[in-house]
Write a protein that holds these residues in place. Sequence first.
Motif, PDB file in Angstrom:
ATOM      1  N   ARG A 106       0.833  -1.203   0.000  1.00 32.67           N
ATOM      2  CA  ARG A 106       0.000   0.000   0.000  1.00 32.67           C
ATOM      3  C   ARG A 106       0.872   1.258   0.000  1.00 32.67           C
ATOM      4  O   ARG A 106       0.595   2.220  -0.704  1.00 32.67           O
ATOM      5  CB  ARG A 106      -0.896  -0.029   1.233  1.00 32.67           C
ATOM      6  CG  ARG A 106      -2.015   0.959   1.203  1.00 32.67           C
ATOM      7  CD  ARG A 106      -3.055   0.631   2.239  1.00 32.67           C
ATOM      8  NE  ARG A 106      -4.080   1.646   2.231  1.00 32.67           N
ATOM      9  CZ  ARG A 106      -4.009   2.762   2.926  1.00 32.67           C
ATOM     10  NH1 ARG A 106      -2.964   2.987   3.694  1.00 32.67           N
ATOM     11  NH2 ARG A 106      -4.972   3.651   2.869  1.00 32.67           N
ATOM     12  N   ARG A 107       1.938   1.212   0.792  1.00 32.30           N
ATOM     13  CA  ARG A 107       2.852   2.366   0.827  1.00 32.30           C
ATOM     14  C   ARG A 107       3.546   2.528  -0.517  1.00 32.30           C
ATOM     15  O   ARG A 107       3.686   3.629  -1.027  1.00 32.30           O
ATOM     16  CB  ARG A 107       3.905   2.173   1.936  1.00 32.30           C
ATOM     17  CG  ARG A 107       3.312   2.294   3.308  1.00 32.30           C
ATOM     18  CD  ARG A 107       4.382   2.138   4.384  1.00 32.30           C
ATOM     19  NE  ARG A 107       3.742   1.674   5.601  1.00 32.30           N
ATOM     20  CZ  ARG A 107       3.995   0.521   6.195  1.00 32.30           C
ATOM     21  NH1 ARG A 107       4.909  -0.288   5.707  1.00 32.30           N
ATOM     22  NH2 ARG A 107       3.342   0.179   7.283  1.00 32.30           N
ATOM     23  N   ALA A 149       1.111   3.927  -2.871  1.00 26.92           N
ATOM     24  CA  ALA A 149       0.846   5.342  -2.616  1.00 26.92           C
ATOM     25  C   ALA A 149       1.954   6.213  -3.200  1.00 26.92           C
ATOM     26  O   ALA A 149       1.706   7.304  -3.713  1.00 26.92           O
ATOM     27  CB  ALA A 149       0.719   5.596  -1.122  1.00 26.92           C
ATOM     28  N   SER A 160      -5.320  10.224  -5.986  1.00 30.15           N
ATOM     29  CA  SER A 160      -6.215   9.230  -5.399  1.00 30.15           C
ATOM     30  C   SER A 160      -7.243   8.719  -6.391  1.00 30.15           C
ATOM     31  O   SER A 160      -7.887   7.715  -6.153  1.00 30.15           O
ATOM     32  CB  SER A 160      -6.927   9.834  -4.190  1.00 30.15           C
ATOM     33  OG  SER A 160      -7.648  10.963  -4.617  1.00 30.15           O
TER      34      SER A 160
END
Lengths: 235, 202
Positions: B102-103, B106, B112
């Motif tokens: 997820r990091r 991101a 987003s």
Amino acid sequence: MATCDDVRPLLGAFADKALSPLEAEAVAAHIEQCGRCRQTVRDQQRVQHVLDSFQPPPVPEHRWEQVGKRLRAELEGRGERTVLKTRPRIETLEPTPVSTPSLRPEEMATPFARGPEPPRSLPRAPSTTVRPPSVTVLRVHAARGREAFGWVAHVVGAVAASIIIALGILSVTPPPAGPAAPPAMATVGPIALAGPQDVSILEVEMTDPGYNLVVAAGDANEVAAVLVVPSRGDG
Amino acid sequence: MVGGRRQGDAADEAAQREARRDAELVERLKKGDAKALDELFRHHREAAYGIAYRLLGSRDDALDVVQESFIHVLRGIQAFRGQSSFRTWLYRIVTHAALDYRRWRALRTADSLDAEAALEPADPAAQRAVEEGAADRDLRAAIDKALANVSEKNRAALVLFAIEGLSYKEVADVLGISIGTVMSRIFNARQRLRELLASEIG
């Protein structure tokens, strides 16, 4: 009787019926008198009810088969070794023999297969060094120190690492003949360790016949680099 | 415990049987037995996928994480000494791998909107195969979106307990935190979801 502040940390577990009988009795007595906490328990149960019915989209069987095939290839050592986007951690891998693939130069700069470069804790090798050596980390071992003495161990570890690196550099002598290649600092990380509270003892071996490992360096969180020197020609 | 969570001696016995079966498969896998790998994968793939999906909100990303997690298992299996159950060990790997992923995502995903688009299943054939009503899909999308707005630590605890059915103790083992911390994280995660899903759950 218990106050709202007393019971609030327990309301979720009360809603889950996960408290001991004694704790549950105390919370039950409180919420009988307190509408606000009673409502909080209801809210917790309502959210849980929604989550109970929440299913992820199913995976078609052929997708599972693809993953299964990839895993069998990994087990049998077939195909190329994948550079993973996720990092093995000490806490995820029990005691850890961690293997990473032999790193190509571009992977040294970007350990994630497709991602941007994460921050480094040690400087990179200057561009004037010899060809980037291929380094295989065979084992990373982290010994968990007592947290109370963690800072002492960090200081001792930092001093020891500095001395070892200095000695390693001083002990390097050039090969008897031919142009001497200088020592190289090869980046192999990041291989995440458990966390700043841990004392790390790193054991890194390498298999590139062109280089010998002098010392591995890093901080409490990751193996960041290994200092290597060209081998004397008999390896 | 709620919602199909394990209860009583019969469930304990079933869990112990599973743990014994896994331990046997792990020993075979250490010797390179491909069938043992197939069996372990088949027994645990759905749960691993469930955890990864709820932490990532995307089926394709979740499948990537499942694959990577099992590769971590294969690369670390010789050192696995059975101090925890295989299931706990695997869930720990999956949880950390999903959070890492997820990091990474991101960092890679500039805005987003891309992440939101990733919530939609990418495979139309698979989507057709899912016989579900629009209302279910809407609720799932709403939960996905709400979960994405719960803090990482709280979400991991909630996913393992409230959705995957681990006990508080098991969640504590997987995440390496105390039971008190587990309680507080699950409570806070559900409180946050209650705010975020106010219109969906009334």
